[in-house]
Design a protein around this motif. Structure first.
Motif, mmCIF file in Angstrom:
data_model
loop_
_atom_site.group_PDB
_atom_site.id
_atom_site.type_symbol
_atom_site.label_atom_id
_atom_site.label_comp_id
_atom_site.label_asym_id
_atom_site.label_seq_id
_atom_site.Cartn_x
_atom_site.Cartn_y
_atom_site.Cartn_z
ATOM 1 N N LYS A 102 0.824 -1.207 0.000
ATOM 2 C CA LYS A 102 0.000 0.000 0.000
ATOM 3 C C LYS A 102 0.863 1.263 0.000
ATOM 4 O O LYS A 102 0.517 2.271 -0.626
ATOM 5 C CB LYS A 102 -0.933 -0.004 1.215
ATOM 6 N N LEU A 103 1.979 1.198 0.726
ATOM 7 C CA LEU A 103 2.900 2.341 0.737
ATOM 8 C C LEU A 103 3.454 2.593 -0.664
ATOM 9 O O LEU A 103 3.472 3.727 -1.139
ATOM 10 C CB LEU A 103 4.053 2.074 1.707
ATOM 11 N N HIS A 104 3.912 1.540 -1.323
ATOM 12 C CA HIS A 104 4.441 1.687 -2.672
ATOM 13 C C HIS A 104 3.389 2.288 -3.610
ATOM 14 O O HIS A 104 3.701 3.164 -4.429
ATOM 15 C CB HIS A 104 4.891 0.324 -3.203
ATOM 16 N N LYS A 105 2.163 1.848 -3.469
ATOM 17 C CA LYS A 105 1.091 2.335 -4.333
ATOM 18 C C LYS A 105 0.849 3.829 -4.110
ATOM 19 O O LYS A 105 0.708 4.595 -5.083
ATOM 20 C CB LYS A 105 -0.186 1.548 -4.055
ATOM 21 N N GLU A 106 0.833 4.262 -2.846
ATOM 22 C CA GLU A 106 0.581 5.671 -2.554
ATOM 23 C C GLU A 106 1.755 6.536 -2.994
ATOM 24 O O GLU A 106 1.560 7.647 -3.528
ATOM 25 C CB GLU A 106 0.316 5.863 -1.056
ATOM 26 N N ILE A 107 2.970 6.060 -2.794
ATOM 27 C CA ILE A 107 4.157 6.809 -3.217
ATOM 28 C C ILE A 107 4.166 6.976 -4.733
ATOM 29 O O ILE A 107 4.411 8.067 -5.261
ATOM 30 C CB ILE A 107 5.442 6.098 -2.739
ATOM 31 N N ASP A 108 3.872 5.910 -5.461
ATOM 32 C CA ASP A 108 3.862 5.979 -6.925
ATOM 33 C C ASP A 108 2.791 6.947 -7.427
ATOM 34 O O ASP A 108 3.009 7.680 -8.403
ATOM 35 C CB ASP A 108 3.617 4.587 -7.518
ATOM 36 N N LYS A 109 1.662 6.956 -6.751
ATOM 37 C CA LYS A 109 0.556 7.808 -7.181
ATOM 38 C C LYS A 109 0.835 9.278 -6.928
ATOM 39 O O LYS A 109 0.583 10.133 -7.793
ATOM 40 C CB LYS A 109 -0.728 7.387 -6.455
ATOM 41 N N ASN B 294 0.834 15.731 3.150
ATOM 42 C CA ASN B 294 -0.588 16.086 3.250
ATOM 43 C C ASN B 294 -1.459 15.261 2.305
ATOM 44 O O ASN B 294 -2.665 15.128 2.530
ATOM 45 C CB ASN B 294 -0.773 17.575 2.957
ATOM 46 N N GLN B 295 -0.868 14.751 1.226
ATOM 47 C CA GLN B 295 -1.616 13.947 0.259
ATOM 48 C C GLN B 295 -1.368 12.454 0.430
ATOM 49 O O GLN B 295 -1.807 11.653 -0.389
ATOM 50 C CB GLN B 295 -1.212 14.346 -1.163
ATOM 51 N N MET B 296 -0.667 12.077 1.488
ATOM 52 C CA MET B 296 -0.279 10.676 1.689
ATOM 53 C C MET B 296 -0.661 10.211 3.094
ATOM 54 O O MET B 296 0.188 9.908 3.940
ATOM 55 C CB MET B 296 1.224 10.511 1.450
ATOM 56 N N PRO B 297 -1.985 10.142 3.372
ATOM 57 C CA PRO B 297 -2.420 9.791 4.738
ATOM 58 C C PRO B 297 -1.988 8.402 5.180
ATOM 59 O O PRO B 297 -1.696 8.199 6.364
ATOM 60 C CB PRO B 297 -3.945 9.904 4.655
ATOM 61 N N PHE C 135 9.934 10.955 7.306
ATOM 62 C CA PHE C 135 9.112 10.943 6.096
ATOM 63 C C PHE C 135 9.979 10.930 4.842
ATOM 64 O O PHE C 135 9.822 10.070 3.969
ATOM 65 C CB PHE C 135 8.168 12.151 6.078
ATOM 66 N N ILE C 136 10.905 11.879 4.734
ATOM 67 C CA ILE C 136 11.678 12.015 3.500
ATOM 68 C C ILE C 136 12.586 10.812 3.267
ATOM 69 O O ILE C 136 12.666 10.276 2.159
ATOM 70 C CB ILE C 136 12.481 13.328 3.506
ATOM 71 N N ILE C 137 13.274 10.354 4.306
ATOM 72 C CA ILE C 137 14.203 9.233 4.123
ATOM 73 C C ILE C 137 13.453 7.937 3.834
ATOM 74 O O ILE C 137 13.815 7.188 2.917
ATOM 75 C CB ILE C 137 15.123 9.090 5.346
ATOM 76 N N LEU C 138 12.387 7.656 4.606
ATOM 77 C CA LEU C 138 11.637 6.423 4.369
ATOM 78 C C LEU C 138 11.024 6.402 2.972
ATOM 79 O O LEU C 138 11.138 5.404 2.243
ATOM 80 C CB LEU C 138 10.548 6.255 5.426
ATOM 81 N N VAL C 139 10.361 7.484 2.581
ATOM 82 C CA VAL C 139 9.701 7.522 1.274
ATOM 83 C C VAL C 139 10.732 7.421 0.145
ATOM 84 O O VAL C 139 10.497 6.751 -0.866
ATOM 85 C CB VAL C 139 8.840 8.794 1.140
ATOM 86 N N THR C 140 11.884 8.057 0.315
ATOM 87 C CA THR C 140 12.928 7.961 -0.712
ATOM 88 C C THR C 140 13.416 6.526 -0.862
ATOM 89 O O THR C 140 13.633 6.039 -1.990
ATOM 90 C CB THR C 140 14.108 8.892 -0.358
ATOM 91 N N ILE C 141 13.601 5.821 0.251
ATOM 92 C CA ILE C 141 14.005 4.413 0.181
ATOM 93 C C ILE C 141 12.956 3.583 -0.560
ATOM 94 O O ILE C 141 13.269 2.819 -1.486
ATOM 95 C CB ILE C 141 14.234 3.841 1.595
ATOM 96 N N LEU C 142 11.692 3.737 -0.170
ATOM 97 C CA LEU C 142 10.627 2.920 -0.761
ATOM 98 C C LEU C 142 10.320 3.324 -2.192
ATOM 99 O O LEU C 142 9.822 2.510 -2.981
ATOM 100 C CB LEU C 142 9.369 3.008 0.104
ATOM 101 N N GLN C 143 10.599 4.564 -2.542
ATOM 102 C CA GLN C 143 10.446 5.008 -3.926
ATOM 103 C C GLN C 143 11.406 4.253 -4.841
ATOM 104 O O GLN C 143 11.103 4.005 -6.013
ATOM 105 C CB GLN C 143 10.712 6.516 -3.997
#
Length: 494
Positions: free
Chosen positions: A326-333, A347-350, A450-458
């Motif tokens: 689900k995280l990957h899906k929200e990050i990609d979107k 704010n767009q990634m609850p 937020f920034i480090i985790l999302v960058t890794i999963l991106q």
């Protein structure tokens, strides 16, 4: 005969001393909250000496209630559990509990100086006011803090790609990234990931905190005057903290030599300028000892908070592949593949935001809370508590309070989502304490997470080295902090 008389006399004297100390503390107890009966000198070591202080205290709360007394050696400590009672200590009656409690392993080095471990309220106020305003500015100059974190996250991705999907311990990489963010703010520059000095600092910090939280560290907290002379792992705490203080002192001197008073580049630069402005004030808190101690305390808290939380988060996501998907899906979107995450993306990634909240809640990084002391004689919940009494406001009991969270003992992002899938605020979410003396860098930690985790999963999928059911998410040690077990994984490029 003479020797027998001496032995008898010494035995009698020792017995009287033990009886005196015991009576002294029992008489002092007065109207303290109830708790297990302490032994003379040893206190409640039999109830607490099994290496899991947190679990022991939570078990005692079931018997003695939300507020109870234990003895760490001869020192009484008031343990406070549950959201409402802990909120009273941190917020509603915060001024009564504003002094820093004893953390013996740190206190022997900091000696009541610096911002985080001082019980001097005036010193704390002066240094906190300065530190808050200064840390908001850095990185001031050419780059702001978000830019620094984004850049460091990209450096981390580059390093992870070099692993070429091999098994690695993620802690090493996450600690380097978190360390460099704080390096930039505190000293004005980052270090190369293979820099020997950076690696030493990370090793000293991680190992010192792990030992402090272990059974050895807990024994030292109970009996500091004795344990400092007894061999054991706890002796490494003193060596590593001494190394860290020397490192910061040397760095501060280097900054002083290169200082441009018209263009400060870091927290240390700003502190040095403040020292010069107040050098004629004999009562000023802006002197070199407070500079070194405050810098290390902020540095240590900032690195360990972020790196440990991220390390735990990756483990939890591998344990829960549905959440990771689900995280990957929200990050990609929301972000896609072509740009770095920005903090306003949150704010767009609850769901992502809820996962980070849930990680902090479930990880329970500071289970005992930030220890406090009473600033005066007080009456609390019908009990009389003397000035300078230590208090443990147990954050673990708040973050896993069944009356506050629907899934208190499980890792479940639904703890922070409403029926529409939007982020739901919860006043019991206080992973780094609350009130006037809450964590100085909490907003920075949220941005980094937020920034480090999302960058890794991106950029990566996460692959464990053992079956999901064998991944162990229980802490390796649980004391001052919860430290996850070491584990290996692979980062698979997406």
């Amino acid at each position: 005969m003479f020797s027998e008389d001496i032995t008898l006399l010494l035995t009698a004297a020792l017995s009287c001393l033990i009886l005196y100390i015991s009576l002294k503390h029992f008489l002092r107890k007065g109207n303290l909250p109830p708790g297990p009966t302490p032994l003379p000198i040893l206190g409640n070591v039999l109830q607490l000496g099994k290496g899991d202080l947190v679990k022991s205290l939570l078990k005692l709360s079931e018997k003695y209630g939300e507020v109870f007394t234990i003895y760490l050696g001869s020192r009484p400590v008031i343990v406070v559990t549950g959201y409402k009672a802990v909120r009273e200590v941190y917020v509603d009656r915060g001024d009564d509990f504003l002094a820093r409690g004893d953390v013996s392993a740190f206190d022997i080095h900091y000696k009541n100086y610096g911002i985080a471990f001082t019980s001097n309220i005036n010193r704390w106020r002066e240094l906190r006011r300065f530190s808050l305003s200064t840390m908001r500015d850095f990185g001031m100059g050419k780059r702001n803090t978000e830019d620094q974190i984004q850049e460091e996250a990209q450096c981390l991705v580059t390093e992870l790609r070099k692993t070429k999907e091999s098994l690695v311990e993620p802690r090493h990489y996450l600690s380097k990234a978190a360390c460099n963010v704080i390096f930039s703010i505190m000293f004005g520059h980052r270090q190369d990931y293979e820099d020997a000095e950076l690696l030493n600092v990370i090793f000293w910090m991680y190992t010192a905190v792990a030992i402090i939280s272990s059974g050895w560290g807990q024994l030292y907290q109970m009996f500091p005057s004795v344990m400092q002379f007894i061999p054991g792992r706890h002796q490494k705490i003193f060596e590593y903290l001494k190394n860290l203080l020397q490192f910061v002192e040397e760095r501060a001197k280097m900054n002083k030599k290169a200082l441009d008073v018209n263009n400060p580049q870091s927290y240390v630069d700003a502190f040095l300028i403040k020292m010069e402005k107040e050098n004629t004030n004999p009562k000023s808190e802006f002197h070199f000892t407070n500079l070194v101690n405050s810098t290390l305390q902020i540095f240590l808290a900032g690195v360990e908070t972020t790196s440990t939380t991220l390390n735990y988060c990756l483990l939890l996501l591998m344990k829960h592949p549905d959440v990771l998907a689900k995280l990957h899906k929200e990050i990609d979107k929301v972000i896609g593949w072509d740009r770095s995450p920005k903090i306003h993306d949150r704010n767009q990634m609850p769901f992502t935001d809820a996962v980070i909240h849930e990680t902090q809640r479930f990880v329970d990084l500071l289970p005992l809370g930030a220890p406090r002391k009473t600033t005066k004689d007080i009456t609390y919940r019908g009990y009389s508590i003397p000035k300078n009494t230590n208090v443990f406001p147990m954050l673990s009991s708040v973050l896993k309070d069944p009356s506050c969270f629907p899934y208190p003992y499980d890792f479940n992002p639904q703890n922070f989502l409403d029926e529409n899938g939007e982020l739901k605020k919860n006043e019991a979410f206080i992973p780094l304490a609350a009130g006037k003396r809450n964590c100085l860098g909490e907003s920075l930690a949220r941005m980094e997470l937020f920034i480090i985790l999302v960058t890794i999963l991106q950029n990566f999928n996460l692959k464990p080295f053992i079956p999901l059911e064998d991944l162990d998410i229980t802490p390796d040690v649980s004391g001052l902090t919860n430290v996850p077990k070491l584990y290996k994984m692979s980062f698979i490029p997406r």
